[in-house]
Design an enzyme around this catalytic site. Structure first.
Site, PDB file in Angstrom:
ATOM      1  N   HIS A 124       0.879  -1.171   0.000  1.00 31.70           N
ATOM      2  CA  HIS A 124       0.000   0.000   0.000  1.00 31.70           C
ATOM      3  C   HIS A 124       0.922   1.229   0.000  1.00 31.70           C
ATOM      4  O   HIS A 124       2.027   1.176   0.555  1.00 31.70           O
ATOM      5  CB  HIS A 124      -0.840  -0.043   1.277  1.00 31.70           C
ATOM      6  CG  HIS A 124      -1.917   0.993   1.367  1.00 31.70           C
ATOM      7  ND1 HIS A 124      -1.650   2.298   1.675  1.00 31.70           N
ATOM      8  CD2 HIS A 124      -3.262   0.894   1.216  1.00 31.70           C
ATOM      9  CE1 HIS A 124      -2.803   2.972   1.709  1.00 31.70           C
ATOM     10  NE2 HIS A 124      -3.785   2.150   1.432  1.00 31.70           N
ATOM     11  N   ASP A 201       3.513  -4.430   7.929  1.00 30.12           N
ATOM     12  CA  ASP A 201       2.291  -3.621   7.830  1.00 30.12           C
ATOM     13  C   ASP A 201       1.130  -4.594   8.005  1.00 30.12           C
ATOM     14  O   ASP A 201       0.818  -5.372   7.105  1.00 30.12           O
ATOM     15  CB  ASP A 201       2.250  -2.929   6.458  1.00 30.12           C
ATOM     16  CG  ASP A 201       0.909  -2.231   6.206  1.00 30.12           C
ATOM     17  OD1 ASP A 201       0.048  -2.239   7.120  1.00 30.12           O
ATOM     18  OD2 ASP A 201       0.741  -1.679   5.103  1.00 30.12           O
ATOM     19  N   GLN A 204      -4.002  -5.104   6.956  1.00 23.72           N
ATOM     20  CA  GLN A 204      -4.941  -6.091   6.405  1.00 23.72           C
ATOM     21  C   GLN A 204      -4.777  -7.439   7.097  1.00 23.72           C
ATOM     22  O   GLN A 204      -5.380  -8.433   6.674  1.00 23.72           O
ATOM     23  CB  GLN A 204      -4.705  -6.256   4.890  1.00 23.72           C
ATOM     24  CG  GLN A 204      -4.875  -4.996   4.082  1.00 23.72           C
ATOM     25  CD  GLN A 204      -6.322  -4.535   4.014  1.00 23.72           C
ATOM     26  OE1 GLN A 204      -7.257  -5.289   4.280  1.00 23.72           O
ATOM     27  NE2 GLN A 204      -6.521  -3.266   3.692  1.00 23.72           N
ATOM     28  N   LYS A 227      -9.962  -0.696  10.380  1.00 25.64           N
ATOM     29  CA  LYS A 227     -10.074  -1.900   9.550  1.00 25.64           C
ATOM     30  C   LYS A 227     -10.322  -3.140  10.412  1.00 25.64           C
ATOM     31  O   LYS A 227     -10.364  -4.257   9.902  1.00 25.64           O
ATOM     32  CB  LYS A 227      -8.797  -2.074   8.721  1.00 25.64           C
ATOM     33  CG  LYS A 227      -8.611  -0.998   7.640  1.00 25.64           C
ATOM     34  CD  LYS A 227      -7.452  -1.363   6.732  1.00 25.64           C
ATOM     35  CE  LYS A 227      -6.863  -0.182   6.006  1.00 25.64           C
ATOM     36  NZ  LYS A 227      -7.723   0.379   4.968  1.00 25.64           N
ATOM     37  N   CYS A 365      -4.682   2.408  -3.782  1.00 25.88           N
ATOM     38  CA  CYS A 365      -3.472   2.971  -3.148  1.00 25.88           C
ATOM     39  C   CYS A 365      -2.262   2.059  -3.324  1.00 25.88           C
ATOM     40  O   CYS A 365      -1.442   1.912  -2.415  1.00 25.88           O
ATOM     41  CB  CYS A 365      -3.694   3.251  -1.665  1.00 25.88           C
ATOM     42  SG  CYS A 365      -4.875   4.554  -1.380  1.00 25.88           S
TER      43      CYS A 365
END
Lengths: 407, 143
Positions: A124, A201, A204, A227, A365
């Site tokens: 991302h 990261d 997700q 999220k 993104c």
């Protein structure tokens, strides 16, 4: 799948009961932001009705109460990702701020001209641009690992980029475009064998998979509240204590200082060193409620139910003539990106929306990835544990409608 | 025909549709039949980049009227582009500059012109008016 209490769960999410364009809302944009259960909304309301106050260092009743509630959530987050200590849990605005914090502070502390930082083409923008810009500023080399045709990370290629100049590897746990779950444990072990720290990261990741930062042995793990069923504007940076101790502060202000003199300042201890200013206390309260909600269902149960949804969607959608699935990795989180023949994602998304189904279209993104794939973007349906097979059937019907209209 | 007359014509054509799908079918058909932009203008120099879809726009001044040609990579965008061209092409710079384009709202397509939609259409209208302004300035300098 039959044991999963999806009807009960759906009743916890007030927003899902509404109609859009006179049709029941089907929400498949969970990778962008999930909906919030009543418990999270109530926690925010409760905070403002009973506990609202600026936290830390207040001597009065409300301040002590709010501070205790705030620090309680830090303990919940520590337990949720199994960090060693609450000193390793920093509250931020979101994954983006967590990533910028590390890029900025780690860069200033450890990255010199000629050094190298490795990331991947499936990141991302928020785990790509901060490193790219930090490398530009510090005269370091920004390296990007590639993917194979299925959208899986080229692990050997990434390993081959590691050398004595490598200062950090920053990669995503789960791709927000491809759904690919990266073999982060393997990469972390390899990187550590070469004395290279690894940032994950997890924006997700945490909402779909059980995460244990000690078992992963990652050096940093970043995620957003919104999220994972919590409010917007709150996120977390996990970092190993020894590393966080070494990093300079990111922002200056109240709370992050120990003593301030005219000629110098000493900084607060962890985690407060990285929490300048009045924090987002309502966001933290909502995050705490979201974590309790997830724990109550169980991340293993969530992962299993979502895996079933993904399998169902993959089978049903693959039957559609002319569909091209973007991202067919062996290990995937519950999202499907696709293209329909030559139909532009904007056209498909516009009609699917009119049929009451929220999907996302565009580059998500991740422009370097879309550029590499030489596509105009994708249509992405991303599932949460409140979605159902019946809703996926509706999506399939909507896709057939789109095909009829544009082909 | 005046801009306002063309707008009325479009509104009346669209009023025949009760079902949004029929409306979009028509936009798709208009998108498919939009005369293509000369390939020499389908370059980055003439691109109006939205996050979602791209629009290419070219303008030329002929006998005091602005002649627009355009294209898009998305059909719905292209259909709406064709409506904008039908209204604004072959008009005088002054009329283009003062056009309010209220028909877009009246036929229920306003959402496509929202800046957050990022399909290039909002920037396209701005660009069309800028072209008109430039042509107007040039015409005044000649006089």
């Amino acid at each position: 799948m039959s044991n999963f209490p999806v009807d009960k769960i759906r009743s916890d999410f007030p927003i899902l009961a509404q109609q859009v364009y006179k049709r029941p809302l089907i929400y498949f944009d969970n990778a962008a932001s999930t909906q919030k259960p009543r418990q999270v909304i109530d926690a925010i309301r409760h905070y403002y009705e009973y506990d609202n106050c600026n936290i830390h260092r207040g001597v009065h009743y409300l301040s002590v109460k709010a501070t205790e509630a705030y620090e309680e959530v830090r303990r919940d987050v520590r337990e949720f990702v199994n960090a060693k200590s609450t000193r390793e849990i920093i509250f931020t605005k979101g994954a983006t701020e967590s990533l910028n914090l590390v890029a900025c502070s780690f860069g200033r502390r450890y990255v010199q001209p000629g050094d190298e930082v490795i990331t991947t083409i499936m990141e991302h923008h928020s785990n790509f641009v901060p490193w790219q810009q930090m490398c530009f500023e510090r005269g370091a080399k920004f390296r990007v690992a590639g993917i194979n045709a299925a959208g899986e990370l080229d692990v050997d290629g990434l390993k081959a980029q590691v050398n004595e100049k490598t200062r950090l590897i920053a990669l995503t746990h789960v791709s927000n475009v491809l759904g690919t779950i990266n073999p982060i444990r393997e990469i972390i072990a390899f990187a550590h064998a070469h004395n290279v720290p690894v940032l994950i990261d997890g924006a997700q990741g945490v909402s779909h998979l059980p995460v244990d930062v000690q078992e992963l042995d990652c050096d940093f793990y970043c995620f957003s509240g919104h999220k994972m069923y919590a409010p917007m504007g709150i996120g977390v940076l996990y970092g190993k204590e020894a590393l966080l101790e070494e990093l300079p502060p990111y922002q200056m202000g109240g709370e992050m200082i120990k003593d301030v003199f005219v000629d110098h300042t000493t900084f607060n201890e962890l985690p407060f060193k990285f929490e300048a200013g009045t924090p987002n206390v309502e966001g933290v309260m909502g995050l705490g409620a979201a974590i309790r909600y997830l724990k109550n269902i169980g991340m293993e149960n969530i992962a299993a139910y979502e895996a079933d949804l993904l399998k169902y969607a993959t089978v049903k959608m693959s039957e559609i003539e002319g569909i091209r699935m973007i991202g067919t990795a062996k290990h995937k989180a519950s999202l499907v990106s696709f293209l329909l023949g030559k139909i532009h994602p904007y056209d498909a998304g516009t009609i699917i929306d009119k049929l009451g189904i929220a999907v996302r279209t565009g580059h998500h993104c991740a422009m370097p990835l879309i550029e590499l794939l030489q596509i105009p973007g994708t249509v992405r349906a991303s599932f949460a544990f409140y979605n159902t097979e019946a809703e996926i059937d509706q999506l399939v019907a909507a896709i057939l409608r789109v095909k009829k209209m544009f082909e | 025909m005046l801009i306002s007359e063309i707008e009325e014509q479009i509104v009346s054509e669209f009023s025949a549709f009760d079902d949004w799908l029929d409306k979009y079918d028509m936009i798709v058909e208009m998108g498919k039949s939009l005369p293509l932009i000369d390939p020499q203008y389908k370059t980055d120099q003439f691109i109006i980049s939205g996050c979602q879809s791209k629009v290419w726009l070219h303008a030329a001044l002929k006998d005091g009227k602005v002649h627009f040609t355009a294209d898009s990579d998305a059909i719905i965008t292209k259909g709406i582009v064709s409506l904008l061209l039908r209204v604004l092409s072959e008009q005088s710079p002054d009329d283009i500059i003062s056009a309010s384009l209220g028909f877009v709202d009246r036929i229920g397509l306003k959402e496509h012109l929202s800046p957050t939609r990022s399909n290039g259409l909002t920037s396209m209208i701005k660009q069309m008016k800028l072209y008109a302004l430039v042509f107007k300035t040039k015409m005044n300098q000649k006089n």
